[in-house]
Design a protein around this motif. Structure first.
Motif, mmCIF file in Angstrom:
data_model
loop_
_atom_site.group_PDB
_atom_site.id
_atom_site.type_symbol
_atom_site.label_atom_id
_atom_site.label_comp_id
_atom_site.label_asym_id
_atom_site.label_seq_id
_atom_site.Cartn_x
_atom_site.Cartn_y
_atom_site.Cartn_z
ATOM 1 N N ARG A 122 10.612 8.720 13.337
ATOM 2 C CA ARG A 122 10.522 8.088 12.015
ATOM 3 C C ARG A 122 10.174 9.176 11.000
ATOM 4 O O ARG A 122 9.729 10.259 11.382
ATOM 5 C CB ARG A 122 9.469 6.984 11.989
ATOM 6 N N PRO A 123 10.327 8.909 9.703
ATOM 7 C CA PRO A 123 9.887 9.903 8.723
ATOM 8 C C PRO A 123 8.386 10.172 8.859
ATOM 9 O O PRO A 123 7.579 9.245 8.956
ATOM 10 C CB PRO A 123 10.208 9.233 7.379
ATOM 11 N N TRP A 124 8.030 11.449 8.882
ATOM 12 C CA TRP A 124 6.619 11.863 8.990
ATOM 13 C C TRP A 124 6.547 13.314 8.536
ATOM 14 O O TRP A 124 6.872 14.217 9.282
ATOM 15 C CB TRP A 124 6.118 11.712 10.426
ATOM 16 N N ASN A 144 0.842 -1.195 0.000
ATOM 17 C CA ASN A 144 0.000 0.000 0.000
ATOM 18 C C ASN A 144 0.881 1.251 0.000
ATOM 19 O O ASN A 144 2.095 1.158 -0.130
ATOM 20 C CB ASN A 144 -0.968 -0.015 1.185
ATOM 21 N N ASN A 145 0.280 2.398 0.184
ATOM 22 C CA ASN A 145 1.036 3.660 0.152
ATOM 23 C C ASN A 145 1.419 4.166 1.546
ATOM 24 O O ASN A 145 1.738 5.349 1.698
ATOM 25 C CB ASN A 145 0.231 4.735 -0.582
ATOM 26 N N ASN A 146 1.401 3.308 2.531
ATOM 27 C CA ASN A 146 1.730 3.715 3.903
ATOM 28 C C ASN A 146 3.230 3.574 4.142
ATOM 29 O O ASN A 146 3.709 2.559 4.635
ATOM 30 C CB ASN A 146 0.980 2.855 4.921
ATOM 31 N N ARG A 147 3.961 4.587 3.809
ATOM 32 C CA ARG A 147 5.414 4.512 3.959
ATOM 33 C C ARG A 147 5.819 4.637 5.429
ATOM 34 O O ARG A 147 5.231 5.385 6.198
ATOM 35 C CB ARG A 147 6.101 5.621 3.154
ATOM 36 N N TRP A 148 6.873 3.913 5.772
ATOM 37 C CA TRP A 148 7.481 3.938 7.113
ATOM 38 C C TRP A 148 6.412 3.771 8.193
ATOM 39 O O TRP A 148 6.374 4.498 9.176
ATOM 40 C CB TRP A 148 8.272 5.235 7.305
ATOM 41 N N ALA A 149 5.566 2.763 8.011
ATOM 42 C CA ALA A 149 4.369 2.634 8.854
ATOM 43 C C ALA A 149 4.375 1.401 9.742
ATOM 44 O O ALA A 149 3.346 1.109 10.363
ATOM 45 C CB ALA A 149 3.114 2.624 7.971
#
Length: 759
Positions: A641-643, A75-80
Motif C-alpha cells: 500500500r502507499p507508505w 482524519n489524516n490517516n491516508r490509505w489506512a
C-alpha cells in the motif's frame, strides 16, 4: 420412541469432549479474524460464540458499523484501512452488500468461517468455567449450548479470550482493570476524573421505515415519559437510525458486566420514549407513515475488563506514534472517551482527539505473564483506559486478532508458548507471515528472502510517468481549501499548471506543504507560499516551487479557500494519489482543525481529508518534470500500500496490453503466487447502514492472465474484486519466467499492482 423412567438422581446433560490445537472464546470480529487466520495456516481451531450469529457488535443483533484507522475518512490517516482477513471481509461485504444490510453481513461472516475446514464452530454456546492443569496453564474450557442442551469440554494447548468481558481470563485468574487510571499513574494528561467517568457505557440502536399508510404508535408503559431528561434531545432526527444514535449510551457509572441487564432495560426505556417523541410530539413533520422496524435486544458494549499484559498501551504511544520492536498491527481511531452519564449527560456525547497519523500496536499487549497459554484479543487487551479509547473499535480489534491467530499457529507448530514468540527469530517470522497475508505493519516490509521475485529481473510494457492529470472534469469550487496529494521525488523541484475560473478579480493563494513525519499525511510544514492575481474568467496558473526533498515523500500542492475561485478537476484517477480538503467531519469531531487545551498532551493540527466517491476527483494539472514514482520495481519492494511512496507499479493508460515480465534466468520452483491489488485503502467500507457508491473499487484490476515462459496460461481471472489473489499450485511448478497480463479497470483508471509475491 424414547421413554425414560423416573430417576431419583440428578440427570446430567449430554457432554461432548473436544480436543483441538487452539480454542477461541468469542465470535465477534476479533474472534472470527483470529480463527480464520489460524485455520488457514493449518491449525485446528474451535471457535465458541455465545450468540446465534457471529460478529458481536457488528452483527445484526447490534448493527454497529465496522471502523478503524480510516475513521469515516475524517482524519489524516491516508490509505489506512486494515489489511488481511478484515480487509477481505469488508471488500466481500462491499461486493455483495454495498447498501449495508446487517443481515447480509451476518451471512458473509458465517460463510467465511464455515468454509474453513480447520474451524469447528459452536454457536449459542456460553463458556462458563475453565480448568487448569497448573497455576499458569489452562487445560480446558467448559460451555453449554442453549439450543441443543449439550455441555462442551474443550481442551487445547492454547486459548484466546476474545469474549469481550474476558470470561476465560477472569476465571483463570489473570490480572485485570476496570475504570480509568489517574493522570499520575502513566502521565496521561487526557485521563478523566471521576466527574467525567471511568467507564464507557453500552449503546442500543433502532431502525425505522415508512409504510404506505399512517401508522399509530402507542408506547409501552416503561417508555421514557419526559424527553427533556435527555439534554441533547433536540439532536434527534426523524430520519436517523442505527448507529447514527451511537450517543444513546448508558451504564458508564454501573458495573458494565454484572449490571448489563439493568443497562439494557434503561436503553429500551430511552428508545421507546424517543420513538414516542418522534411519532407523537408534533415536533416532526412527515412521520405519519413511519413505523418502528427493529430495536436491538443485545446492548453493544464498549468497555468492561482490560487485562494486564506484558505491555500496557498508553496515551503517549498513540499521540506520539511510538514504535515498538514487536509491532504486529497499527491503530488510528481517535482517543475517543465518553461521559459516564451517557445520554443523560449535559456534556458532548464524546471527546475525540486524533493523532497526526497511525501508531504501532505491540504483540506484548496480547499476552500476559501469569497465564502462559492464553492470548487476549478484542477489547480486553492490555491498554490504559485512555489508549483503550482508540484501540477498542472493531476494525482495529479484528486486525490485531489476526496476529494472535498467526502467533497461535506458530506456537502449535513449534511447541512453544506465546511469550516465546518474543525470543530468537520467532518475532520476525511472525511479522513477516502477517505481512504476507496483508497486515502492512508500519515500516516493516515483506522480507526480500520471502519473495522469489526479489531475485528476478522484472520489466514492464509501460510505466505511468505522471506529467498530466487530464483537464476533462468539472469546475470545483474552492469554498473549501483543497490540495493534491502527490508522491514527489527526492532532489526535484516541480512546476504545476492548473486552470482556474474566477468570478471576479481576486487573489489565489497556493502553498507547497508536507508532513514533518515523513510517513504521515498531516501537512504541518508549509514550505512555500505564493499569491497569484486572477482576472475574472478562466485562466491558467503556473506554480513553480523551489523546495526539494532529501528523500522521496508525499507533498501537498495546496490551494487556500477562496469562494470566488474554482479549479478544473479531472475524471482520471490513479493509484497512490488523491485530492484532500480542509473539510469537516462531525462524526469524528473534525471541525477542520484540532485545537486541544494546552495541558492535554494532544497535538494541534489541521485536517485535510478526502471526499467520498463519486466526489473527490483529482485536481487537473500538468506536472513538470513528470512524477516517476510508479516503477515496476515497486511490485517487489515489500510494501502493499502507499507508505512514504506510492509503492505500486502503475501502467500507462496508453498501453493497450499492460504486462509485467518476471525473468529468473534459471529454473525456480513456485508453489504459490500472490497478487496485491488496489482496493483503495482510504475507503473505510463501513459494514452496515451506510451505503457505498460502488460494489467494486475503481482502482482494482478485474481481469488478468499469468503465463509461463512458453506462453502456457497458468491462471486466468475474470471479474476480480478482492485485494489479494492467492494462486496455490497443488504441485509446485518449475519455471524460468512469468508473464502477467492485466487489463485497465476502466478508461479513466490505469492498471496497477502493489506487490507480486512468489513463494
Amino acid at each position: 420412541m424414547l421413554v425414560e423412567d423416573y430417576s431419583p438422581q440428578k440427570r446430567d446433560n449430554k457432554t461432548i469432549k473436544l480436543n483441538t490445537g487452539f480454542v477461541i472464546v468469542g465470535g465477534g470480529l476479533a474472534g472470527v479474524c483470529a480463527a480464520i487466520t489460524a485455520a488457514r495456516q493449518g491449525t485446528k481451531t474451535v471457535l465458541v460464540q455465545d450468540r446465534p450469529v457471529l460478529g458481536g457488535n457488528a452483527s445484526s443483533e447490534v448493527r454497529l458499523w465496522i471502523l478503524g484507522a480510516t475513521s469515516h475518512m475524517g482524519n489524516n490517516n491516508r490509505w489506512a484501512r486494515e489489511g488481511g482477513v478484515i480487509d477481505e471481509i469488508l471488500v466481500e461485504n462491499l461486493y455483495r452488500n454495498k447498501e449495508g444490510n446487517a443481515v447480509i453481513f451476518d451471512t458473509i461472516l458465517l460463510e467465511k468461517v464455515l468454509v474453513e475446514e480447520n474451524i469447528t464452530l459452536l454457536l449459542n454456546t456460553s463458556i462458563y468455567d475453565i480448568k487448569k492443569s497448573n497455576e499458569k496453564t489452562i487445560d480446558n474450557v467448559i460451555g453449554f449450548c442453549s439450543q441443543n442442551s449439550i455441555t462442551y469440554k474443550i481442551s487445547a494447548p492454547l486459548f484466546c479470550d476474545a469474549s469481550g468481558d474476558g470470561i476465560v481470563a477472569f476465571k483463570a485468574g489473570a490480572p485485570f482493570r476496570m475504570g480509568a487510571e489517574t493522570k499520575e499513574e502513566f502521565g496521561e494528561l487526557f485521563a478523566p476524573d471521576t466527574s467525567y467517568g471511568e467507564l464507557l457505557g453500552h449503546s442500543m440502536y433502532f431502525y425505522s421505515k415508512q409504510e404506505n399508510s399512517p401508522v399509530t404508535y402507542r408506547p409501552p408503559a416503561f417508555a421514557l415519559k419526559d424527553i427533556t431528561e435527555i439534554p441533547r434531545y433536540k439532536a434527534i432526527g426523524k430520519d436517523d437510525k442505527g448507529c447514527r444514535f451511537w450517543w444513546f449510551e448508558y451504564g458508564g457509572r454501573k458495573d458494565t458486566i454484572y449490571d448489563t441487564e439493568e443497562i439494557k432495560y434503561e436503553l429500551w426505556k430511552v428508545i421507546y420514549g424517543v420513538w414516542d417523541f418522534i411519532k407523537n410530539s408534533g415536533e416532526f413533520d412527515g412521520v405519519e407513515n413511519h413505523t418502528l422496524e427493529w430495536v436491538g435486544t443485545v446492548p453493544g458494549k464498549r468497555e468492561s475488563r482490560r487485562f494486564q499484559g506484558m505491555y500496557m498501551l498508553k496515551q503517549q504511544d498513540v499521540i506520539e506514534q511510538k514504535t515498538f520492536y514487536d509491532a504486529i498491527a497499527f491503530g488510528g481511531w481517535a482517543i475517543d472517551l465518553h461521559p459516564a452519564d451517557g445520554i443523560y449527560s449535559k456534556l458532548s456525547g464524546c471527546t475525540q482527539w486524533h493523532s497526526k497519523g497511525i501508531y504501532q500496536i505491540p504483540y506484548r499487549s496480547f499476552i500476559g505473564h501469569e497465564i502462559e497459554n492464553l492470548f487476549f484479543a478484542g477489547r480486553i487487551i492490555s491498554a490504559s483506559h485512555v489508549a483503550f479509547g482508540s484501540i477498542r473499535v472493531m476494525a482495529t480489534t479484528g486486525f490485531c486478532a489476526q496476529a494472535v491467530g498467526m502467533a497461535a499457529h506458530m506456537c502449535t507448530t513449534n511447541a512453544i508458548l506465546p511469550k516465546h514468540i518474543l525470543e530468537g527469530n520467532y518475532l520476525k517470522t511472525l511479522q513477516n507471515k502477517l505481512n504476507i497475508i496483508g497486515q502492512s505493519i508500519p515500516d516493516i516490509p515483506i522480507a526480500r528472502d520471502s519473495n522469489l521475485v526479489s531475485s528476478a529481473k522484472v520489466t514492464a510494457s509501460s510505466t505511468l510517468e505522471l506529467n498530466t492529470i487530464l483537464f476533462d472534469g468539472e469546475w470545483m469550487s474552492l469554498k473549501t481549501a483543497a490540495a493534491q496529494l502527490l508522491p514527489l521525488q527526492a532532489n526535484t523541484a516541480y512546476e504545476f499548471v492548473v486552470e482556474a475560473n474566477a468570478e471576479e478579480d481576486t487573489v489565489l493563494k497556493v502553498q507547497l506543504r508536507s508532513s514533518e513525519n515523513t510517513k504521515n499525511y498531516t501537512p504541518d510544514l508549509i514550505l512555500e507560499t505564493y499569491k497569484f492575481q486572477l482576472k475574472k474568467g478562466q485562466q491558467k496558473v503556473t506554480i513553480s516551487f523551489k523546495s526539494t526533498f532529501k528523500i522521496d515523500k508525499y507533498a501537498f500542492v495546496t490551494f487556500i479557500k477562496n469562494n470566488k475561485v474554482s479549479l478544473k478537476n479531472s475524471n482520471k484517477r490513479f493509484t497512490g494519489i488523491l485530492s484532500v480538503f480542509n473539510g469537516t467531519n462531525k462524526a469524528v469531531s473534525n471541525t477542520g482543525k484540532q485545537t486541544p487545551p494546552l495541558d492535554l498532551g494532544v497535538d494541534t493540527f489541521e485536517f485535510w481529508i478526502p471526499q467520498r466517491r463519486p466526489e473527490g476527483k483529482n485536481i487537473a494539472m500538468t506536472i513538470s518534470p513528470a512524477i516517476k514514482a510508479f516503477n515496476v520495481e515497486n511490485s517487489s519492494n515489500g510494501y502493499v500500500r502507499p507508505w512514504g511512496g506510492a509503492n505500486a507499479w502503475v501502467a500507462s493508460l496508453k498501453d493497450n496490453k499492460p504486462t509485467i515480465n518476471i525473468n529468473w534466468g534459471k529454473e525456480v520452483e513456485v508453489k504459490e503466487i500472490k497478487l496485491f491489488f488496489d482496493t483503495d485503502y482510504d475507503h473505510p467500507m463501513e459494514s452496515t447502514l451506510m451505503g457505498h457508491p460502488e460494489d467494486v473499487i475503481p482502482f482494482c484490476v478485474r481481469n488478468y492472465r499469468i503465463k509461463d515462459q512458453s506462453g502456457k496460461v497458468l491462471v486466468e481471472k475474470k471479474d476480480n474484486y478482492q485485494t489479494i489473489n492467492s494462486i496455490h499450485f497443488k504441485t509446485p511448478i518449475k519455471i524460468t519466467e512469468l508473464v502477467i497480463e492485466v487489463m485497465h479497470p476502466s478508461i479513466d483508471v490505469p492498471a496497477s499492482i502493489f506487490e507480486i509475491l512468489c513463494m
